[in-house]
Design a protein around this motif. Structure first.
Motif, short mmCIF file in Angstrom:
data_model
loop_
_atom_site.label_atom_id
_atom_site.label_comp_id
_atom_site.label_asym_id
_atom_site.label_seq_id
_atom_site.Cartn_x
_atom_site.Cartn_y
_atom_site.Cartn_z
N PHE A 39 26.72 25.77 21.16
CA PHE A 39 26.56 25.86 19.71
C PHE A 39 25.36 25.05 19.26
N TYR A 41 23.94 22.93 15.60
CA TYR A 41 24.29 22.47 14.26
C TYR A 41 23.11 21.71 13.66
N ILE A 55 26.78 25.01 11.21
CA ILE A 55 27.01 25.11 12.65
C ILE A 55 27.18 26.58 13.00
N VAL A 101 34.05 24.47 6.76
CA VAL A 101 34.70 23.81 7.89
C VAL A 101 35.77 22.86 7.37
N TYR A 110 31.62 18.14 17.31
CA TYR A 110 30.84 19.22 16.72
C TYR A 110 29.63 18.76 15.91
N GLN A 131 30.46 26.85 8.74
CA GLN A 131 30.25 27.57 9.98
C GLN A 131 29.62 28.91 9.65
N GLN A 156 33.53 32.11 18.98
CA GLN A 156 33.40 31.40 17.70
C GLN A 156 34.68 30.65 17.35
N LEU A 159 36.47 26.88 13.09
CA LEU A 159 36.51 25.57 12.45
C LEU A 159 36.90 25.68 10.98
N TYR A 160 37.00 26.89 10.46
CA TYR A 160 37.37 27.14 9.07
C TYR A 160 38.88 27.32 8.92
#
Length: 166
Positions: A39, A41, A55, A101, A110, A131, A156, A159-160
């Motif tokens: 990933f 960010y 991210i 997120v 992260y 995200q 993916q 993170l949400y």
């Protein structure tokens, strides 16, 4: 920032990239763990445009870096990030959706450099991030839509969504 605090070359590069380009993009990968999803960010959105860091997961490094830098350009032109915001011109032929997120995911795993930069700049914890979620190329479906490819979902981490307590 304390002038006699010795910064590493990497830390200096973060400040330099934020000053010169508006943000620093960190690429995270693991050569050992084949299940690890790479990933990228940002660090610097909070300073440059007053918005949360971003991210992206699971795409080639250059594509994710482009997505983050293009998001910053659009924010500089007035775009406001919010949960569910569709963003064009990040991936050819598809919109990307910004998802807020959950605070529990704004952690070192992260956002390490972004958290460090935010604390240096503002003296407080990073509290907001988004995200950038991309759809599958075959059917254009997002991970939360029925029929989305399992590969797109697996690449993916959501993170949400709140962590499930087992």
């Amino acid at each position: 920032m304390n002038d006699d605090y010795a910064l590493t070359d990497y830390e200096r590069s973060i400040f330099s990239n934020v000053a010169d380009h508006g943000c620093h993009v960190t690429y995270v990968f693991d050569n050992e763990d084949t299940d690890f999803v790479p990933f990228c960010y940002s660090a610097g959105f909070t300073k440059t445009v007053g918005q949360g860091e971003v991210i992206a997961f699971g795409l080639p490094m250059d594509v994710m870096k482009f997505m983050i830098n293009q998001t910053l350009r659009q924010c500089r032109e007035g775009m406001v990030l919010e949960d569910g915001k569709h963003i064009s011109n990040l991936l050819e032929g598809f919109d990307v959706v910004a998802r807020l997120v959950w605070p529990e995911y704004i952690e070192r795993e992260y956002f390490n450099s972004a958290m460090w930069f935010h604390r240096c700049e503002f003296g407080s914890d990073l509290e907001q991030a988004y995200q950038l979620v991309w759809p599958g190329a075959v059917n254009g479906l997002f991970p939360w839509e029925e029929g989305c490819s399992q590969d797109v979902i697996d690449l993916q981490p959501p993170l949400y969504e709140a962590r499930m307590v087992h």
